[in-house]
Scaffold this motif. Sequence first.
Motif, PDB file in Angstrom:
ATOM      1  N   GLY A  13     -13.855 -29.783  48.079  1.00 46.18           N
ATOM      2  CA  GLY A  13     -13.110 -30.525  49.896  1.00 46.18           C
ATOM      3  C   GLY A  13     -14.505 -30.983  50.548  1.00 46.18           C
ATOM      4  N   ASP A  14     -15.654 -30.491  50.257  1.00 44.15           N
ATOM      5  CA  ASP A  14     -16.770 -30.441  50.997  1.00 44.15           C
ATOM      6  C   ASP A  14     -17.599 -30.946  49.726  1.00 44.15           C
ATOM      7  N   GLY A  15     -17.901 -31.539  49.572  1.00 43.97           N
ATOM      8  CA  GLY A  15     -18.934 -31.933  49.008  1.00 43.97           C
ATOM      9  C   GLY A  15     -18.108 -32.683  47.204  1.00 43.97           C
ATOM     10  N   GLY A  72     -22.349 -30.068  44.244  1.00 41.47           N
ATOM     11  CA  GLY A  72     -21.954 -29.002  44.696  1.00 41.47           C
ATOM     12  C   GLY A  72     -21.597 -28.771  45.907  1.00 41.47           C
ATOM     13  N   TYR A  73     -20.257 -27.742  46.397  1.00 39.92           N
ATOM     14  CA  TYR A  73     -19.708 -27.631  47.722  1.00 39.92           C
ATOM     15  C   TYR A  73     -20.379 -26.715  48.720  1.00 39.92           C
ATOM     16  N   ARG A  74     -20.250 -27.475  49.318  1.00 35.19           N
ATOM     17  CA  ARG A  74     -20.368 -26.340  51.224  1.00 35.19           C
ATOM     18  C   ARG A  74     -19.456 -25.510  51.079  1.00 35.19           C
ATOM     19  N   GLY A  75     -18.656 -26.089  52.047  1.00 28.74           N
ATOM     20  CA  GLY A  75     -17.250 -25.113  52.312  1.00 28.74           C
ATOM     21  C   GLY A  75     -17.303 -24.667  53.874  1.00 28.74           C
ATOM     22  N   ASP A  94     -10.221 -22.456  35.202  1.00 34.77           N
ATOM     23  CA  ASP A  94     -10.516 -21.535  34.069  1.00 34.77           C
ATOM     24  C   ASP A  94     -12.272 -21.799  33.561  1.00 34.77           C
ATOM     25  N   GLY A  95     -12.774 -20.654  33.274  1.00 34.36           N
ATOM     26  CA  GLY A  95     -14.389 -20.625  32.698  1.00 34.36           C
ATOM     27  C   GLY A  95     -15.482 -21.379  34.143  1.00 34.36           C
ATOM     28  N   ARG A  96     -14.776 -20.980  35.330  1.00 34.37           N
ATOM     29  CA  ARG A  96     -15.328 -20.784  36.560  1.00 34.37           C
ATOM     30  C   ARG A  96     -16.105 -19.667  37.059  1.00 34.37           C
ATOM     31  N   GLU A  97     -17.164 -19.485  37.825  1.00 38.40           N
ATOM     32  CA  GLU A  97     -17.553 -18.504  37.998  1.00 38.40           C
ATOM     33  C   GLU A  97     -18.465 -18.967  39.029  1.00 38.40           C
ATOM     34  N   ALA A  98     -18.414 -17.489  39.829  1.00 41.54           N
ATOM     35  CA  ALA A  98     -18.648 -17.499  41.842  1.00 41.54           C
ATOM     36  C   ALA A  98     -20.179 -18.433  42.091  1.00 41.54           C
ATOM     37  N   LYS A  99     -19.918 -19.622  43.131  1.00 40.87           N
ATOM     38  CA  LYS A  99     -21.436 -20.299  42.999  1.00 40.87           C
ATOM     39  C   LYS A  99     -22.451 -19.710  43.919  1.00 40.87           C
TER      40      LYS A  99
END
Length: 267
Positions: free
Chosen positions: A24-26, A31-34, A247-252
């Motif tokens: 929601g922030d990016g 990429g995403y900030r948050g 699914d398939g995602r990892e920590a940024k």
Amino acid sequence: MTTTQHHPYARYVAIGDSQTEGVGDGDEARGYRGWADRLAEILAAVNPDLLYANLAVRGRRTALIKAEQLGPALAMKPDLVTVMAGMNDLVRPSGFDAARVAADIEEMFTELTAAGAHVATVTFPDIGRISPLARRALPRVLDLNARIRAAADRHGVTVLDTFPHRITGDPRLWSGDRMHASPLGHARIAAGMADALGLPGHEGWLATLPPLAPVSVWGEATAHARWFTGFMGPWLWRRVRGRSSGDGREAKRPVLGAVTVPDPERA
């Protein structure tokens, strides 16, 4: 400034789901900030030597957050941890167990505080004010919030209590999917958390916004239809197929690293 003038934190780890990841922030390209990144920036403005990791992954339910993120967080020996969990459990059409979710959250509180970290968490707003289809979830929100507050009280955990404040239901604080905070919403959560942690200068996180222009019945109906087609429909389809947005995602930010404080106009 020295670290101890405004806060004692040198190693901050954020764990959770999509809100903490920053959705929601990016966007996917930039990429995403948050709010957790924004909070890290607030902390780093006081202590430039702050190290920060964000282990959150979208779509994760509380049990999986505990299973996947708690151990790595403890291994980093943080002195501050934020825990935001439960929304992906709460919005499931069936099978929600507030006691089980709260028990998983409290287990994270227990282990993190026992390791010497200061822990902060967040209650959930009245999501029915954000999305009319979620109005039936109000009893779940009230139940889970009460359990989170009680668990936090038992372990000395700081609570950013969003539910009592009407501003948290303002649509401008929410992105078009009505599930994730907008950039303004993420900024308000970060400021609210900084305020809850006792950092001066962030009391304005509850400031009201100018009145919204009136929307016609037709305009509101069109907006609801667009939202259902663009966001709610795909979300339901993933549920039917047993899939998750994570699914398939990892920590940024899977390891502790330095924080770059942005120019004031980006904040």
